[in-house]
Design a protein around this motif. Sequence first.
Motif, PDB file in Angstrom:
ATOM      1  N   MET A   1      51.759  37.780  38.984  1.00  0.00           N
ATOM      2  CA  MET A   1      50.372  37.536  38.215  1.00  0.00           C
ATOM      3  C   MET A   1      49.358  38.621  38.404  1.00  0.00           C
ATOM      4  O   MET A   1      49.247  38.865  39.814  1.00  0.00           O
ATOM      5  N   GLU A   2      48.904  38.979  37.382  1.00  0.00           N
ATOM      6  CA  GLU A   2      47.806  39.724  37.684  1.00  0.00           C
ATOM      7  C   GLU A   2      46.729  39.291  38.233  1.00  0.00           C
ATOM      8  O   GLU A   2      46.296  38.138  38.429  1.00  0.00           O
ATOM      9  N   ASN A   3      45.707  40.113  39.307  1.00  0.00           N
ATOM     10  CA  ASN A   3      44.535  39.358  39.788  1.00  0.00           C
ATOM     11  C   ASN A   3      43.623  38.961  38.747  1.00  0.00           C
ATOM     12  O   ASN A   3      43.305  39.461  37.839  1.00  0.00           O
ATOM     13  N   ILE A   4      43.307  37.635  38.929  1.00  0.00           N
ATOM     14  CA  ILE A   4      42.172  37.005  38.283  1.00  0.00           C
ATOM     15  C   ILE A   4      40.930  37.111  38.655  1.00  0.00           C
ATOM     16  O   ILE A   4      40.978  36.651  40.018  1.00  0.00           O
ATOM     17  N   ILE A   5      39.794  37.310  38.110  1.00  0.00           N
ATOM     18  CA  ILE A   5      38.517  37.382  38.987  1.00  0.00           C
ATOM     19  C   ILE A   5      37.693  35.997  38.440  1.00  0.00           C
ATOM     20  O   ILE A   5      37.562  35.825  37.087  1.00  0.00           O
ATOM     21  N   ILE A   6      37.344  35.358  39.434  1.00  0.00           N
ATOM     22  CA  ILE A   6      36.735  33.816  39.115  1.00  0.00           C
ATOM     23  C   ILE A   6      35.140  34.381  39.016  1.00  0.00           C
ATOM     24  O   ILE A   6      34.583  35.019  39.682  1.00  0.00           O
ATOM     25  N   LYS A   7      34.351  33.852  37.898  1.00  0.00           N
ATOM     26  CA  LYS A   7      32.999  33.753  37.795  1.00  0.00           C
ATOM     27  C   LYS A   7      32.450  32.699  37.243  1.00  0.00           C
ATOM     28  O   LYS A   7      33.237  31.569  37.022  1.00  0.00           O
ATOM     29  N   LEU A   8      31.221  32.543  37.301  1.00  0.00           N
ATOM     30  CA  LEU A   8      30.683  31.639  36.743  1.00  0.00           C
ATOM     31  C   LEU A   8      30.338  31.801  35.007  1.00  0.00           C
ATOM     32  O   LEU A   8      30.312  32.960  34.707  1.00  0.00           O
ATOM     33  N   ALA A   9      29.997  30.657  34.439  1.00  0.00           N
ATOM     34  CA  ALA A   9      29.335  30.850  33.107  1.00  0.00           C
ATOM     35  C   ALA A   9      27.958  31.695  33.170  1.00  0.00           C
ATOM     36  O   ALA A   9      27.485  31.302  34.111  1.00  0.00           O
ATOM     37  N   ASN A  10      27.726  32.380  32.141  1.00  0.00           N
ATOM     38  CA  ASN A  10      26.521  33.093  32.141  1.00  0.00           C
ATOM     39  C   ASN A  10      25.373  32.101  32.407  1.00  0.00           C
ATOM     40  O   ASN A  10      24.358  32.522  33.008  1.00  0.00           O
ATOM     41  N   GLU A  30      40.377  32.286  46.368  1.00  0.00           N
ATOM     42  CA  GLU A  30      41.512  32.226  47.259  1.00  0.00           C
ATOM     43  C   GLU A  30      42.569  31.287  46.631  1.00  0.00           C
ATOM     44  O   GLU A  30      43.981  31.858  46.600  1.00  0.00           O
ATOM     45  N   TYR A  31      42.275  30.156  46.119  1.00  0.00           N
ATOM     46  CA  TYR A  31      43.340  29.213  45.363  1.00  0.00           C
ATOM     47  C   TYR A  31      43.834  30.014  44.123  1.00  0.00           C
ATOM     48  O   TYR A  31      45.366  30.231  44.397  1.00  0.00           O
ATOM     49  N   ILE A  32      43.205  30.411  43.454  1.00  0.00           N
ATOM     50  CA  ILE A  32      43.907  31.272  42.019  1.00  0.00           C
ATOM     51  C   ILE A  32      44.845  32.306  42.739  1.00  0.00           C
ATOM     52  O   ILE A  32      45.993  32.472  42.330  1.00  0.00           O
ATOM     53  N   ASN A  33      44.132  33.136  43.628  1.00  0.00           N
ATOM     54  CA  ASN A  33      45.111  34.130  43.839  1.00  0.00           C
ATOM     55  C   ASN A  33      46.406  33.942  44.713  1.00  0.00           C
ATOM     56  O   ASN A  33      47.451  34.471  44.727  1.00  0.00           O
ATOM     57  N   SER A  34      46.308  32.806  45.206  1.00  0.00           N
ATOM     58  CA  SER A  34      47.545  32.060  45.880  1.00  0.00           C
ATOM     59  C   SER A  34      48.806  31.365  44.926  1.00  0.00           C
ATOM     60  O   SER A  34      49.896  31.229  45.536  1.00  0.00           O
ATOM     61  N   LEU A  35      48.391  31.157  43.802  1.00  0.00           N
ATOM     62  CA  LEU A  35      49.272  30.472  42.789  1.00  0.00           C
ATOM     63  C   LEU A  35      50.373  31.179  42.480  1.00  0.00           C
ATOM     64  O   LEU A  35      50.117  32.616  42.504  1.00  0.00           O
ATOM     65  N   LYS A  36      51.691  30.783  42.555  1.00  0.00           N
ATOM     66  CA  LYS A  36      52.668  31.506  42.041  1.00  0.00           C
ATOM     67  C   LYS A  36      53.049  31.629  40.828  1.00  0.00           C
ATOM     68  O   LYS A  36      54.230  31.591  40.184  1.00  0.00           O
ATOM     69  N   LEU A  37      52.084  31.149  40.026  1.00  0.00           N
ATOM     70  CA  LEU A  37      52.443  30.838  38.384  1.00  0.00           C
ATOM     71  C   LEU A  37      52.243  32.042  37.651  1.00  0.00           C
ATOM     72  O   LEU A  37      51.508  32.954  38.048  1.00  0.00           O
TER      73      LEU A  37
END
Length: 153
Positions: A1-10, A30-37
């Motif tokens: 899985m490519e790195n997903i960047i987490i952000k807030l809505a504008n 950290e949670y999203i980065n740890s997913l093996k999906l």
Amino acid sequence: MENIIIKLANAHRNQLRDFDVKREIKSVQEYINSLKLRFDDNTVCLVCLRGYYDDFTKKTNIAFVFINQLGKPIKELHGEIRINVESKEVKFAKTTIDFDEKFIGILQHNEGMLVHIDIPTRGLCSDTLFTTNELNVQFTNVRITYVDEELPV
């Protein structure tokens, strides 16, 4: 899985000054980065993190991450969220989301937008915490507008 960047809505960016919000974003990242999906390409993926039912308001505040895997940036996201749990007595209202450009800003490919949504809930009589595994979430009737598309007049 490519790195997903987490952000807030504008529309919620001003909350980034709050220490607890920064901590939550870091934890979600950290949670999203740890997913093996492996997220499907050409979709907007919905990850449900947790839910907290408040018996006083009769609503469950659910933390979601909407992940853009479409290959290009989007400026609008619309759809329906349906949630079920194992208990047949517990009912969550169908929730329609209509996130426009003013709310989202721009959600780039491989970005995830953290959003909390209060969903009316029946069948519970005390405050309850739901984990990711307890919530069966469906995201349907999804409509998006890409950044380079013109809206109909």
